[in-house]
Design a protein around this motif. Structure first.
Motif, short mmCIF file in Angstrom:
data_model
loop_
_atom_site.label_atom_id
_atom_site.label_comp_id
_atom_site.label_asym_id
_atom_site.label_seq_id
_atom_site.Cartn_x
_atom_site.Cartn_y
_atom_site.Cartn_z
N ILE A 173 0.87 -1.30 -0.05
CA ILE A 173 -0.08 -0.05 -0.06
C ILE A 173 0.91 1.36 -0.01
O ILE A 173 0.58 2.29 -0.75
CB ILE A 173 -1.09 -0.01 1.17
N TYR A 174 2.06 1.29 0.97
CA TYR A 174 2.84 2.30 0.90
C TYR A 174 3.65 2.48 -0.44
O TYR A 174 4.00 3.63 -0.79
CB TYR A 174 3.84 2.43 2.04
N GLY A 175 3.77 1.53 -1.10
CA GLY A 175 4.53 1.37 -2.25
C GLY A 175 3.97 1.98 -3.54
O GLY A 175 4.64 1.92 -4.72
N ILE A 176 2.48 2.06 -3.52
CA ILE A 176 1.87 2.56 -4.72
C ILE A 176 1.51 3.79 -4.92
O ILE A 176 1.33 4.69 -3.94
CB ILE A 176 0.60 1.47 -5.07
N LYS A 177 1.47 4.45 -6.10
CA LYS A 177 0.90 5.84 -6.38
C LYS A 177 -0.68 5.71 -5.84
O LYS A 177 -1.43 5.01 -5.88
CB LYS A 177 0.85 6.19 -7.69
N PRO A 178 -1.03 7.19 -5.43
CA PRO A 178 -2.24 7.54 -4.86
C PRO A 178 -3.51 6.97 -5.93
O PRO A 178 -4.50 6.62 -5.56
CB PRO A 178 -2.41 8.95 -4.35
N ASP A 179 -3.41 7.29 -7.19
CA ASP A 179 -4.19 7.17 -8.36
C ASP A 179 -4.21 5.61 -8.32
O ASP A 179 -5.44 4.95 -9.06
CB ASP A 179 -3.95 7.54 -9.50
N GLU A 180 -3.49 4.64 -8.09
CA GLU A 180 -3.45 3.18 -7.94
C GLU A 180 -4.25 2.50 -6.69
O GLU A 180 -4.80 1.50 -6.82
CB GLU A 180 -2.24 2.31 -8.20
N TYR A 181 -4.43 3.39 -5.71
CA TYR A 181 -5.07 2.89 -4.60
C TYR A 181 -6.42 2.37 -4.83
O TYR A 181 -6.92 1.20 -4.19
CB TYR A 181 -4.92 4.03 -3.50
N ASN A 182 -7.11 3.09 -5.77
CA ASN A 182 -8.49 2.69 -5.89
C ASN A 182 -8.72 1.28 -6.45
O ASN A 182 -9.56 0.63 -6.09
CB ASN A 182 -8.97 3.67 -6.85
N ARG A 183 -7.50 1.08 -7.28
CA ARG A 183 -7.61 -0.62 -7.69
C ARG A 183 -7.33 -1.70 -6.57
O ARG A 183 -8.01 -2.79 -6.88
CB ARG A 183 -6.32 -0.76 -8.70
#
Length: 155
Positions: free
Chosen positions: A55-65
């Motif tokens: 979770i900490y390693g992804i971009k905010p826009d990918e969080y929705n996925r």
């Protein structure tokens, strides 16, 4: 290094779920939190730590996925599908790469640097699929593209 391996196990195998066996019929059911021992707690902690790292390693826009994913394994599969596609899509991409390379040419509105970046991307994808093109052929292809483009611009 060993901890990384354990995180990878959680990603591949799914989360650890503490279970207990009851009766002689060997029925397994979930343990309650009060029944967890230190080994159970450590294994569960690996689940949470691996999930947190993703979770900490992804971009905010990918969080929705991944926001609805319950386990790190689900997160991994969701990210893998969104970035690589399903097997049919991956195979189609692999099949198209040699054709893209063969038909590669510089676009009219493209700078030489943009063309080189696009070319390098195709070469890197081919390389990752095990197709290695000798440097002399790469240089020749790149030079042909620029020469063709310049010839088109001058005519």
């Amino acid at each position: 290094m060993a901890e990384d391996s354990k995180f990878w196990d959680v990603i591949c195998d799914g989360p650890f779920v503490p279970m207990k066996t009851i009766g002689e019929t060997t029925v397994t059911i979930l343990k309650t939190r009060k029944e967890y021992n230190d080994v159970n707690r450590k294994a569960i902690e690996k689940n949470f730590r691996a999930k947190k790292i993703h979770i900490y390693g992804i971009k905010p826009d990918e969080y929705n996925r991944i926001s609805a994913c319950q386990s790190v394994k689900e997160i991994w599969e969701a990210l893998q599908t969104s970035h690589e596609g399903i097997n049919q899509v991956k195979q189609s991409k692999i099949d198209m790469l040699p054709i893209e390379y063969k038909l590669f040419k510089m676009k009219d509105d493209e700078s030489i640097q943009d063309m080189h970046t696009r070319f390098t991307s195709i070469i890197n994808e081919l390389y990752s699929q095990g197709e290695i093109i000798p440097k002399n052929k790469l240089v020749k292809k790149n030079t042909q593209c620029v020469t063709w483009f310049l010839g088109e611009q001058l005519s």
